[in-house]
Motif scaffolding. Structure first.
Motif, PDB file in Angstrom:
ATOM      1  N   SER A 240       1.714 -26.476  12.033  1.00 22.88           N
ATOM      2  CA  SER A 240       2.007 -26.771  10.628  1.00 22.88           C
ATOM      3  C   SER A 240       0.840 -26.394   9.728  1.00 22.88           C
ATOM      4  N   ALA A 241      -0.383 -26.621  10.200  1.00 20.27           N
ATOM      5  CA  ALA A 241      -1.547 -26.267   9.400  1.00 20.27           C
ATOM      6  C   ALA A 241      -1.696 -24.756   9.269  1.00 20.27           C
ATOM      7  N   LEU A 242      -1.422 -24.036  10.355  1.00 20.09           N
ATOM      8  CA  LEU A 242      -1.542 -22.584  10.311  1.00 20.09           C
ATOM      9  C   LEU A 242      -0.425 -21.935   9.499  1.00 20.09           C
ATOM     10  N   ARG A 243       0.710 -22.623   9.398  1.00 19.68           N
ATOM     11  CA  ARG A 243       1.851 -22.111   8.633  1.00 19.68           C
ATOM     12  C   ARG A 243       2.168 -23.045   7.467  1.00 19.68           C
ATOM     13  N   LYS A 244       1.167 -23.371   6.717  1.00 19.33           N
ATOM     14  CA  LYS A 244       1.323 -24.315   5.612  1.00 19.33           C
ATOM     15  C   LYS A 244       2.381 -23.828   4.622  1.00 19.33           C
ATOM     16  N   GLY A 245       3.301 -24.740   4.292  1.00 16.20           N
ATOM     17  CA  GLY A 245       4.352 -24.433   3.337  1.00 16.20           C
ATOM     18  C   GLY A 245       5.559 -23.734   3.922  1.00 16.20           C
ATOM     19  N   SER A 246       5.536 -23.424   5.228  1.00 15.51           N
ATOM     20  CA  SER A 246       6.666 -22.744   5.855  1.00 15.51           C
ATOM     21  C   SER A 246       7.789 -23.744   6.160  1.00 15.51           C
ATOM     22  N   VAL A 247       8.904 -23.209   6.628  1.00 17.38           N
ATOM     23  CA  VAL A 247      10.041 -24.065   6.992  1.00 17.38           C
ATOM     24  C   VAL A 247       9.640 -24.979   8.143  1.00 17.38           C
ATOM     25  N   PHE A 248       8.900 -24.445   9.116  1.00 19.03           N
ATOM     26  CA  PHE A 248       8.462 -25.277  10.249  1.00 19.03           C
ATOM     27  C   PHE A 248       7.570 -26.416   9.763  1.00 19.03           C
ATOM     28  N   ASP A 249       6.665 -26.104   8.842  1.00 17.76           N
ATOM     29  CA  ASP A 249       5.753 -27.124   8.328  1.00 17.76           C
ATOM     30  C   ASP A 249       6.523 -28.240   7.641  1.00 17.76           C
ATOM     31  N   ARG A 250       7.440 -27.885   6.782  1.00 19.97           N
ATOM     32  CA  ARG A 250       8.203 -28.904   6.054  1.00 19.97           C
ATOM     33  C   ARG A 250       9.098 -29.701   6.996  1.00 19.97           C
ATOM     34  N   THR A 251       9.713 -29.024   7.952  1.00 22.15           N
ATOM     35  CA  THR A 251      10.590 -29.718   8.896  1.00 22.15           C
ATOM     36  C   THR A 251       9.801 -30.664   9.796  1.00 22.15           C
ATOM     37  N   ALA A 252       8.683 -30.166  10.339  1.00 19.27           N
ATOM     38  CA  ALA A 252       7.871 -30.987  11.230  1.00 19.27           C
ATOM     39  C   ALA A 252       7.307 -32.202  10.515  1.00 19.27           C
ATOM     40  N   MET A 253       6.831 -32.035   9.293  1.00 21.61           N
ATOM     41  CA  MET A 253       6.275 -33.170   8.555  1.00 21.61           C
ATOM     42  C   MET A 253       7.378 -34.141   8.120  1.00 21.61           C
ATOM     43  N   GLY A 254       8.586 -33.618   7.876  1.00 25.73           N
ATOM     44  CA  GLY A 254       9.702 -34.508   7.568  1.00 25.73           C
ATOM     45  C   GLY A 254      10.076 -35.363   8.765  1.00 25.73           C
ATOM     46  N   ILE A 255      10.115 -34.744   9.948  1.00 23.77           N
ATOM     47  CA  ILE A 255      10.389 -35.505  11.170  1.00 23.77           C
ATOM     48  C   ILE A 255       9.270 -36.501  11.444  1.00 23.77           C
ATOM     49  N   ALA A 256       8.040 -36.072  11.176  1.00 21.78           N
ATOM     50  CA  ALA A 256       6.899 -36.969  11.371  1.00 21.78           C
ATOM     51  C   ALA A 256       6.992 -38.184  10.451  1.00 21.78           C
ATOM     52  N   LEU A 257       7.406 -37.963   9.219  1.00 22.56           N
ATOM     53  CA  LEU A 257       7.567 -39.075   8.280  1.00 22.56           C
ATOM     54  C   LEU A 257       8.647 -40.041   8.767  1.00 22.56           C
ATOM     55  N   ALA A 258       9.737 -39.502   9.309  1.00 20.47           N
ATOM     56  CA  ALA A 258      10.794 -40.349   9.856  1.00 20.47           C
ATOM     57  C   ALA A 258      10.290 -41.122  11.068  1.00 20.47           C
ATOM     58  N   GLY A 259       9.488 -40.454  11.922  1.00 22.51           N
ATOM     59  CA  GLY A 259       8.969 -41.121  13.101  1.00 22.51           C
ATOM     60  C   GLY A 259       8.044 -42.266  12.764  1.00 22.51           C
ATOM     61  N   VAL A 260       7.224 -42.094  11.744  1.00 24.99           N
ATOM     62  CA  VAL A 260       6.319 -43.161  11.319  1.00 24.99           C
ATOM     63  C   VAL A 260       7.085 -44.308  10.678  1.00 24.99           C
ATOM     64  N   SER A 261       8.166 -43.998   9.981  1.00 24.99           N
ATOM     65  CA  SER A 261       8.891 -45.000   9.207  1.00 24.99           C
ATOM     66  C   SER A 261       9.836 -45.837  10.058  1.00 24.99           C
ATOM     67  N   LEU A 262      10.436 -45.238  11.090  1.00 33.40           N
ATOM     68  CA  LEU A 262      11.446 -45.941  11.881  1.00 33.40           C
ATOM     69  C   LEU A 262      10.795 -46.793  12.962  1.00 33.40           C
ATOM     70  N   PRO A 263      11.124 -48.073  13.047  1.00 34.39           N
ATOM     71  CA  PRO A 263      10.537 -48.931  14.090  1.00 34.39           C
ATOM     72  C   PRO A 263      11.077 -48.573  15.464  1.00 34.39           C
ATOM     73  N   ILE A 264      10.309 -48.897  16.484  1.00 33.62           N
ATOM     74  CA  ILE A 264      10.655 -48.469  17.835  1.00 33.62           C
ATOM     75  C   ILE A 264      11.880 -49.200  18.364  1.00 33.62           C
ATOM     76  N   PHE A 265      12.139 -50.428  17.889  1.00 31.51           N
ATOM     77  CA  PHE A 265      13.325 -51.113  18.380  1.00 31.51           C
ATOM     78  C   PHE A 265      14.600 -50.488  17.816  1.00 31.51           C
ATOM     79  N   PHE A 266      14.487 -49.745  16.706  1.00 31.57           N
ATOM     80  CA  PHE A 266      15.648 -49.022  16.186  1.00 31.57           C
ATOM     81  C   PHE A 266      15.853 -47.713  16.938  1.00 31.57           C
ATOM     82  N   THR A 267      14.793 -46.906  17.045  1.00 30.77           N
ATOM     83  CA  THR A 267      14.917 -45.624  17.744  1.00 30.77           C
ATOM     84  C   THR A 267      15.197 -45.842  19.224  1.00 30.77           C
ATOM     85  N   GLY A 268      14.651 -46.900  19.810  1.00 30.20           N
ATOM     86  CA  GLY A 268      14.900 -47.177  21.218  1.00 30.20           C
ATOM     87  C   GLY A 268      16.354 -47.526  21.484  1.00 30.20           C
TER      88      GLY A 268
END
Length: 336
Positions: free
Chosen positions: A142-170
């Motif tokens: 993501s850092a090497l491809r800043k602003g690319s589709v991969f960067d935006r998608t990966a950081m969006g998934i990362a934001l979801a991963g941080v936000s969702l509690p483990i008892f929900f995703t589990g």
């Protein structure tokens, strides 16, 4: 370098001593500040039909009426040389290191912790490998491809991963991959590694992925931020000017310089997970240290809670000691 390691080792020993005092005071001083007496502490270990005289006699027998420094000295002595507990008709010896004796279960705490530890260790180590591999890799790309589709998608998934509690995703993962598709066990399945390594990994794949989804998100964002800052430094431009391959520039120079904060948070995470991983173990019905701690709290079994707390604090301190040693390898400036 040797002096640096000695200082860190001495600091870890001193911190263990301070933690033991803090934990002891939390469990034995704070209740008294809140108004609890020695008889109140002893009342949890007797039946409902016990009278005041019986409760007081038990408080004296357990040493709750002794001064706090005497109780702490007895607790510290039990860790190094063991302790004897008067359970009524007999006296039980708790061999060193004795982290307490459960009067409700009539057995020492440490054997239970040792029995549950492989489950938590398997969960922590496997999950850590997965989230470290995926989180760091995604952050670098993501850092090497800043602003690319991969960067935006990966950081969006990362934001979801941080936000969702483990008892929900589990629970969601169990519903999809276990109950609906039948790809993985539905929980409460654990095979010792020494018995069948393949089945051991198969039973823990889903807990690993669930745990990694939560933690890899934070590592991806942290790695991306560190790489973006590092790749603009003068030494990176110098490395490229010397004609080094881009892979060498990224991995050996850029990533290595960005690993310091990642190593710090990784040491804390793995130490906490080894101490207890309550939510993950509860979600997947795994009998590890986290489930043991939750059971002890539910049963109001103070020695068990105290033992888990001491063990968890020890793992965190050891993990930080390992991180301090890794700093010497990662960042040469630490040696100076």
């Amino acid at each position: 370098m040797f002096a640096y390691l000695i200082r860190r080792l001495i600091g870890a020993v001193v911190m263990l001593f301070i933690v033991s005092i803090a934990v002891f005071l939390i469990f034995f001083l704070l209740p008294r500040i809140g108004g609890a007496t020695a008889d109140d502490l002893a009342s949890r270990y007797v039946g409902k039909s016990a009278d005041v005289a019986q409760i007081h006699a038990l408080a004296v027998k357990l040493g709750f009426t002794d001064p706090l420094y005497v109780q702490y000295g007895r607790f510290l002595s039990g860790i190094f040389v063991g302790a004897d507990y008067n359970t009524g008709p007999t006296t039980v010896h708790c061999p060193a290191p004795c982290l307490g004796y459960s009067f409700l279960q009539q057995q020492p705490v440490l054997p239970d912790l040792i029995d549950r530890f492989p489950v938590t260790l398997s969960l922590a180590v496997g999950g850590a490998i997965v989230w470290l591999a995926f989180g760091v890799s995604a952050g670098v790309v993501s850092a090497l491809r800043k602003g690319s589709v991969f960067d935006r998608t990966a950081m969006g998934i990362a934001l979801a991963g941080v936000s969702l509690p483990i008892f929900f995703t589990g629970l969601l993962a169990l519903n999809i991959f276990s109950y609906t598709l039948g790809w993985f066990p539905s929980g409460s399945s654990y095979t010792p590694f020494t018995q069948n390594p393949a089945l051991w990994a198969y039973d823990l794949v889903l807990p690993w992925l669930t745990l990694a989804f939560l933690n890899a998100a934070a590592y991806a964002r942290l790695t991306r931020a560190g790489m973006l800052e590092t790749m603009g430094e003068d030494f990176i431009r110098t490395a490229r000017a010397k004609g080094l391959p881009e892979r060498t520039v990224v991995v050996r120079h850029g990533l290595r310089a960005a690993l310091t904060p990642i190593t710090t948070i990784f040491g804390l995470d793995i130490g906490i997970l080894l101490g207890s991983s309550i939510l993950t173990e509860k979600t997947y019905s795994l009998n590890g240290l986290g489930a043991y701690a939750l059971q002890a709290i539910t049963q109001n079994d103070l020695p068990k809670v105290l033992g888990v707390t001491i063990l968890a604090a020890t793992f965190v301190i050891i993990a930080n000691l390992v991180v301090d040693i890794l700093y010497v390898v990662i960042d040469p400036r630490v040696r100076i």
